[in-house]
Structure formats: structure tokens, C-alpha cells
Design an enzyme around this catalytic site. Structure first.
Site, mmCIF file in Angstrom:
data_model
loop_
_atom_site.group_PDB
_atom_site.id
_atom_site.type_symbol
_atom_site.label_atom_id
_atom_site.label_comp_id
_atom_site.label_asym_id
_atom_site.label_seq_id
_atom_site.Cartn_x
_atom_site.Cartn_y
_atom_site.Cartn_z
ATOM 1 N N HIS A 102 0.761 -1.326 -0.079
ATOM 2 C CA HIS A 102 0.014 -0.015 -0.039
ATOM 3 C C HIS A 102 0.742 1.341 -0.114
ATOM 4 C CE1 HIS A 102 0.174 0.813 4.356
ATOM 5 N NE2 HIS A 102 0.550 -0.369 4.614
ATOM 6 N N ASP A 161 6.180 1.778 6.662
ATOM 7 C CA ASP A 161 4.957 1.086 6.542
ATOM 8 C C ASP A 161 4.233 2.107 5.544
ATOM 9 O OD1 ASP A 161 2.369 -0.216 6.829
ATOM 10 O OD2 ASP A 161 2.197 0.239 8.769
ATOM 11 N N GLU A 164 -5.223 1.289 2.820
ATOM 12 C CA GLU A 164 -4.990 0.330 3.796
ATOM 13 C C GLU A 164 -5.054 0.765 5.198
ATOM 14 O OE1 GLU A 164 -2.867 -2.802 6.192
ATOM 15 O OE2 GLU A 164 -2.217 -0.769 5.808
ATOM 16 N N GLU A 165 -4.580 1.739 5.547
ATOM 17 C CA GLU A 165 -4.385 2.368 6.780
ATOM 18 C C GLU A 165 -5.882 2.725 7.578
ATOM 19 O OE1 GLU A 165 -1.912 2.181 8.477
ATOM 20 O OE2 GLU A 165 -0.285 2.157 7.378
ATOM 21 N N ASP A 171 3.903 -6.186 4.001
ATOM 22 C CA ASP A 171 3.501 -5.057 4.709
ATOM 23 C C ASP A 171 4.615 -5.141 5.847
ATOM 24 O OD1 ASP A 171 2.231 -3.046 5.944
ATOM 25 O OD2 ASP A 171 0.343 -3.662 5.536
ATOM 26 N N HIS A 207 4.169 2.254 13.210
ATOM 27 C CA HIS A 207 3.313 3.568 13.294
ATOM 28 C C HIS A 207 3.857 4.499 14.322
ATOM 29 C CE1 HIS A 207 -0.687 1.509 12.096
ATOM 30 N NE2 HIS A 207 0.399 1.450 11.005
#
Length: 410
Positions: free
Chosen positions: A80, A197, A231-232, A252, A332
Site C-alpha cells: 500500500h 509502513d 489500507e491504513e 507489509d 506506526h
């Protein structure tokens, strides 16, 4: 198609300089969910340079195509382009901004970071700060204030001290905010940055595509590199798939942390995340490929994690799904991985692209019991020390061929 009849493909050296260049260029393009056009255009340009055809959805998800010997059962490999971010929630009377997150991440990792606000007509720089920042003004209160999005605000780099002045500067509720990635690559191979990410996985996927093109690697079936943009926020690969795709592997970030088996120096093959177990046969196929090619890898289970695979299945796609990733620390947040993990992930993607599908029967969405896969056979349960059958044993070359209008066939 029987995998035993296919020539084994030796994995080529990957173009790591291309991978690193792609990663750094992607990191330089802000792409919080909903503001992804720039990253989409960049990825499309990368595919065009490799002469890989692609299509795009209305909003910008990309589905490319690498033709194989047969069209079905096709496979997708997805990463993504979207990242976390924030949005302006309120123009405050003190001339600062209240914000809400885009995606799921803690305000703890926003405090103190520089950012860009994207207004209707331009960009404004600023800093995310706790409500009580200066120790000279608040003393010990700066250490006791709570953590949360309601406890931070954005200081805008403009001479503003009221809501009216923010409006006059062109700032509005609903403006997107992107935090600076701050990439740093160490000589020993460590890579630090926000948004590894999933831009590191996108770079790995494009590098794998480049290897297929550069070395003219034979593909048994069509491969569809897929780049998603939501995606997030959970919807990811719910779009851009089609009925010919029988297998989908998500790429991922994988979590290296206490209680996890992931390493920053290896690829991870995830067996289960919070959406449930991944496909038994596809997962074990990937494990077998990693073992066969000597690719550094770990198996892991993630309790607080979901990926594009979950979105694809929840959207009603009847496909086998698996998840592989690059080992990384502090997802994250200010993330860190190592060159070895990105190389291992790229190698595993190439090995998967050049391998036969899990089951010949998968070329049709519905069928009889003939050719259906088998997990635990009676003899395996009687003799538990006997290894599980290799993925190629599930293939049935006697099933009817899956010819398509595109001219592919057995």
C-alpha cells in the site's frame, strides 16, 4: 501444471540501489490516506519505466500485469502507498489547530514533529506540540499532562493568533496534514523513518518486478502487482481485484517486539493476524520457498494487526491470502528496519512469482472435490514425525486446462 515439471529458477541478485532509491523517493512524497495522488503517479511512472502495463481504479489503486505461461489461476502481490497522517479538526481561538489522526496511531509519536498542512491553495509548515510545552512556563506540568489527540495542537509557522487570522491565511477544517518522515540510512544497513509502513514494501515489490524484467524470469501464471491507497483505514485491497486472481500475498511491515518472533534482519511469514489464520497452503508454500532458497525468514502471529488481505476477503473475494513482511521496530512510530530484511522480502517475492500456484483446481472459483487440497492425511496423523506434504503435491496436472480469451493455456 505440475511444479515438479517446472525448471527451478535460481534467484538473481536484486538491484538494491534501485530499491533504496525508490524507497527514498517514495518517502519524499506525502501520501496520508486521501492525499495519495502524488505517490500513485510516482508508482505509475516506475512501472512505465519497467515497461509493465497497468490499470488504475477511479481513486488510484494500481493493478499491474506480468504475463505468465498461463492466465489462471492468477496471483496478486499487494502493498500500500497510503500512510498515516492527520487532519485539521478545529481552528482554535489562540491561532493554533486541533487535529485528528488519519489511521490508527498514537499522539505520543506526533508530539514535537514537524509537519505540512495542505490547504486549498498551498502548503503551510508547522509543528505538533502538547498543549503545555515550555517547562519555563508550566514547570512539572509538562510531564504530567495526558497523552492523546485532544492534548496536542499544531503551531502554524505564520503570524497568526486567532481563528480569523487562520481563516485569512487559507487554513480550514478538513485540511490534510502530513508529518515529516525524517529518513536516515546508516552505513551498516539500518534504515530509520516514518512510513516504512508500507513504502519499504512498495519499493521491495517494484524491485522484484524489475528483477523479473531484467533477468527475463519465466512466470508460470500471470502475476498482478497491486498497489492500494486506503489500507491504513481498513479498506485497502477491497478494490482492483478480479475473478481470475486465486491467490493474494500482502506485503507489509512486520513487528519486532517482545513476545514476537520477527527480526529486523529477516522477512516474516505471518501465519495469523487479528482477522484470523491465513491460507494454510499458501502460507506453507511461502515457508517452503524461503527454506528452499535459503532466504532469512521468521514465522510470527500478530494480535493487533490487519492488512490488505483482510480487506480483500471481507469485500467478498474468494481467494487464498497470505501475509509476508519486512521485520521492523516501532511500527506506526519512528520505524526502523534493516537492509537485510528488505533484501529477504524481495527475494521471497521473486521466488513466489516464479513458482507454480498452490492448486491447479484454483483456476475455477467453483468445482468438485477432484483436485481439492489436503492438509492432514491419515498417515500424517499416525506418524506425526512425517513431514507435511510439499505444496507441489497438491497440484493436479490431470485437471482440465484453464484457457482464457487472452490466449493463455496449458
Amino acid at each position: 501444471m505440475n511444479e515438479a515439471a517446472l525448471p527451478r529458477v535460481a534467484l538473481p541478485e536484486i538491484d538494491y540501489a534501485y530499491l533504496e532509491e525508490t524507497l527514498l523517493q517514495l518517502l519524499a512524497i506525502p501520501s496520508p490516506v486521501g492525499l495519495t495522488d502524488g505517490a500513485v503517479r510516482y508508482a505509475a511512472g516506475r512501472l512505465e519505466a519497467l515497461e509493465i502495463p497497468y490499470e488504475m481504479t477511479r481513486r488510484g489503486a494500481i493493478r499491474a500485469t506480468l504475463r505468465g505461461r498461463e492466465a489462471q489461476p492468477a496471483r496478486a502481490i499487494v502493498a500500500h502507498l497510503d500512510t498515516l497522517g492527520a487532519m485539521v479538526r478545529e481552528l482554535k481561538p489562540n491561532g493554533r489547530l486541533a487535529i485528528v489522526p488519519i489511521g490508527h496511531w498514537s499522539a505520543r509519536f506526533a508530539e514535537g514533529f514537524r509537519l505540512t498542512i495542505f490547504t486549498d491553495h498551498g502548503q503551510v509548515r508547522g509543528t505538533c506540540l502538547p498543549l503545555k510545552t515550555s517547562g519555563h512556563a508550566f514547570g512539572p506540568e509538562i510531564d504530567s499532562q495526558p497523552v492523546g489527540w485532544e492534548h496536542v495542537e499544531v503551531r502554524v509557522d505564520l503570524p497568526v493568533s486567532s481563528r480569523a487570522e487562520l481563516e485569512a491565511a487559507g487554513i480550514h477544517v478538513g485540511d490534510w496534514i502530513a508529518f515529516d518522515p525524517l529518513p536516515e540510512i546508516q552505513p551498516d544497513g539500518y534504515i530509520n523513518s516514518r512510513y516504512l509502513d508500507d513504502k519499504a514494501a512498495v519499493a521491495a515489490l517494484l524491485t522484484a518486478c524489475k528483477a523479473v524484467r531484467d533477468h527475463r524470469l519465466p512466470l508460470p501464471v500471470d502475476v498482478h502487482p497491486l498497489l492500494t491507497i486506503t489500507e491504513e483505514v481498513g479498506s485497502g485491497a477491497s478494490a482492483a481485484l478480479h475473478g481470475e486472481i486465486a491467490e493474494m500475498v500482502s506485503l507489509d511491515i512486520s513487528i519486532a517486539a517482545p513476545g514476537q518472533n520477527t527480526s529486523e534482519h529477516a522477512a516474516t511469514i505471518c501465519v495469523q493476524d487479528m482477522s484470523g489464520p491465513f491460507d494454510y497452503h499458501l502460507t506453507h508454500k511461502l515457508i517452503g520457498l524461503a527454506q528452499e532458497h535459503g532466504i532469512a525468514h521468521r514465522r510470527d502471529v500478530f494480535r493487533y494487526y490487519r492488512s490488505d488481505s483482510a480487506a480483500a476477503v471481507e469485500a467478498g473475494n474468494d481467494i487464498r491470502t497470505a501475509l509476508i513482511g519486512f521485520g521492523a521496530d516501532a511500527s506506526h512510530a519512528q520505524e526502523r528496519t534493516h537492509r537485510e530484511a528488505l533484501v529477504a522480502l524481495t527475494q521471497l517475492v521473486i521466488a513466489y512469482m516464479t513458482s507454480a500456484p498452490v492448486a491447479r483446481r484454483d483456476c475455477r472459483s467453483m468445482g468438485s472435490l477432484e483436485g481439492f487440497t489436503e492438509q492432514l492425511r491419515p498417515q500424517d496423523m499416525v506418524l506425526p514425525s512425517t513431514p507435511l506434504p510439499a505444496p507441489e503435491e497438491f497440484l493436479d496436472s490431470e485437471l482440465p486446462s484453464c484457457r482464457t480469451a487472452s490466449g493463455h493455456g496449458t
